[in-house]
Design an enzyme around this catalytic site. Structure first.
Site: not given
Lengths: 100, 500
Positions: B39, B67, B212, B280-281, B283, B307, B441, B449
């Site tokens: 399988g 088979e 291999k 709950g911030t 995002k 989610e 908040r 960067r």
């Protein structure tokens, strides 16, 4: 009843190899001894007719196929062991009698 | 860099990703052993090799099955869009089912397997086959008593196939402590591929490894692979090089006020941003802004939501004044929702990979990336994220990841943050603080960067018109309640008054 039975055999070979030649000699001998007048042997050379190999599911050479009586039986090898060939083809009435 | 020298000709497999790992495919005109437990996809891989060979490279193929019957085989792969009957009718494919019924066979005296050779030869010659599959020749061991003879015949068969110049896949079931039950690997010395099917924490993962490959470079890692409606796809992880080119172009975060906190007024194009915060911030809201900005530039966005369902995301963003609906409709924004536990990490990565390949988005958002952590171990997650980021970087795709952190604010302990923060180019930290019965908040840019950024902690509100960044520092504590937290205007005024 069994004596009326016709035996149709088919021997698959691939060219005149020693094994194939031996197999043909052997089966002809056994048939003459045990099935005189009640058998036919068809020889299929797969080198000439490769497309016939798949039909009887041939993978080994030589292979002897019992087409009739049914069910189909196959014996692969040069058929050098007489006992096994006869049992395999179910030719021997003696052995079948001992069975219950 | 020099082009790798081609040591010998190769036959492309037509399997996504496998050609990359093998640097061009299987060794042309030689046998390849594909082994694995039941399988694991051996037959499928072999069939795909043949069918793709016919369709994409015009190389006819022979499938010798020990088979499954011809009918079963055709049925099994029809769901992948492979029409074996048609290929056979076009004389491009021959399937020969070799049935060995032990009960009807007697052995006596000497024999060989010339019959098999003749059948194979006939099939190959009748269509001019270049590719052959033997699936799986080990079944012969169950039907033939004389194992010694069988072994020497199998050895002869492989040599014969080599002389014939056909590229052959030989499949073999994995044995106890050996690659194949009957040691086929002894006879196939050129290329051996192991397929593996593992269940870790109730999640199945398929992996492929080249054991291999004589005379050729090849990737030596374990590569995850996927079986889906298009067949097998392997995910090469070899492209882990830090030599991608970068852009100096700037793109907007989607929120003008946030752009201003960066010296260059936004993110670099093709860079990756991480947004972390507790539950709950906001995002997802930030991520939606980022998606919106890309849509406005008419650049396609791929939004992986672990989610929320697409509809839920649209509805929820609508309530803060972000209308994603028209973009979803025009397919500029593609939301792909799935549960993290649906499949293994590698599979998620593969799905991401495939979607990115087919949709060619300019922006990718993963919300939240921390959900994936629930299904993997530390090193796995990290490896996956590195691969994902790498792929995005190489393709110069803008990326934003959100990550859920847990209180207390011990973020370095958090797996996702730990894994991503060092890889991401920009890191925005969101925080909720409770003070005097109100929520504040806060937003802080931890790093960015290649450009200067604000060092201050900014506070912001979420209103029905979206995020409003307050230009004052958080310590002034002015207007720092938010509409959703305390929608009551009078109350808010009262609060402000007290502060002042």
């Amino acid at each position: 009843m069994a004596k009326e039975q016709k035996w149709e055999l088919r021997l698959y070979i691939a060219g005149q190899t020693p094994k194939s030649v031996l197999a043909l000699q052997n089966i002809t001998k056994y048939c003459k001894e045990h099935l005189e007048g009640r058998y036919s042997i068809e020889i299929v050379d797969l080198l000439k007719n490769p497309q016939l190999a798949a039909g009887d599911q041939i993978f080994a050479i030589p292979t002897l196929v019992r087409k009739v009586p049914e069910p189909i039986r196959k014996i692969i090898g040069d058929l050098s062991n007489e006992e096994r060939v006869l049992v395999g083809l179910n030719i021997r009435p003696l052995s079948s009698k001992t069975k219950t | 860099m020099n082009q790798p020298k081609k040591l010998f000709p190769k036959t492309p497999t037509g399997i996504n990703g496998l050609d990359e790992i093998t640097e061009g495919g299987f060794p042309k005109g030689r046998p390849v052993l594909v082994c694995g437990s039941a399988g694991c996809g051996k037959t499928l891989m072999a069939m795909q090799f043949l069918v793709k060979g016919i369709i994409e490279y015009n190389e006819p193929g022979v499938f010798m099955s020990f088979e499954e019957t011809v009918k079963d085989l055709a049925q099994n792969v029809s769901s992948l869009g492979f029409n074996l009957d048609k290929l056979a009718a076009d004389n491009k494919l021959r399937i020969d089912y070799v049935r060995i019924e032990k009960t009807e066979i007697e052995e006596t005296g000497e024999y060989d397997l010339e019959g098999l050779f003749i059948r194979l030869n006939h099939a190959i010659n009748s269509i001019g086959a270049k590719r052959v599959v033997l699936d799986t020749i080990e079944s012969l061991f169950g039907g033939i008593e004389n194992a010694g003879l069988l072994r020497s015949e199998i050895r002869r068969l492989f040599q014969w196939l080599k002389d014939k110049g056909v590229t052959t896949i030989i499949t073999g079931e994995r044995g106890d402590g050996t690659l194949t039950r009957h040691g086929l690997e002894e006879y196939v010395s050129d290329c051996v591929i192991l397929l593996d099917f593992r269940v870790i924490d109730q999640i199945a993962t398929r992996r492929l490894r080249i054991i291999k490959y004589r005379g050729s470079m090849h990737g030596s890692n374990e590569y995850p692979f996927l079986i889906d409606e298009n067949g097998i796809a392997v995910l090469p992880i070899t492209s882990l090089k830090l030599d991608h080119s970068v852009s100096t172009e700037i793109i907007s975060t989607g929120l003008p006020a946030l752009d201003k906190l960066f010296q260059a007024n936004g993110f670099y194009k093709g860079s990756s941003a991480l947004v972390t915060g507790t539950a709950g911030t906001a995002k997802t809201t930030l991520a939606a802004y980022f998606a919106l900005s890309s849509c406005r530039r008419k650049e396609r966005v791929l939004y992986f939501s672990f989610e929320e369902s697409p509809d839920q995301l649209i509805r929820n963003m609508m309530c803060v004044g972000i209308n994603l609906k028209p973009y979803v409709k025009s397919k500029l924004l593609v939301v792909h929702s799935s549960r993290p536990s649906l499949q293994g990490l590698e599979m998620h990565l593969l799905v991401l990979h495939k979607l990115i390949e087919s949709l060619k988005p300019k922006t990718v958002i993963v919300d939240p990336i921390s959900s994936l952590i629930t299904i993997g171990t530390n090193s796995e997650v990290r490896a996956m994220l590195v691969r994902l980021l790498d792929m995005l970087k190489v393709n110069a795709i803008n990326a934003m990841f959100t990550a859920l952190t847990h209180q207390p604010i011990n973020e370095t302990m958090d797996l996702s943050v730990d894994a991503v923060s060092s890889l991401a180019d920009t890191w925005i930290k969101l925080k909720n603080e409770e003070e005097s019965g109100n929520r504040m908040r806060n937003l802080l840019i931890v790093k960015s960067r290649g450009m200067g950024h604000s060092n201050q902690m900014w506070n912001f509100l979420i209103t029905d018109k979206g995020i409003q960044l307050n230009s004052k520092e958080v310590i002034t504590k002015k207007n720092n309640t938010d509409a959703i937290a305390s929608g009551n205007k009078t109350k808010r005024k009262k609060f402000s008054a007290v502060i002042i």
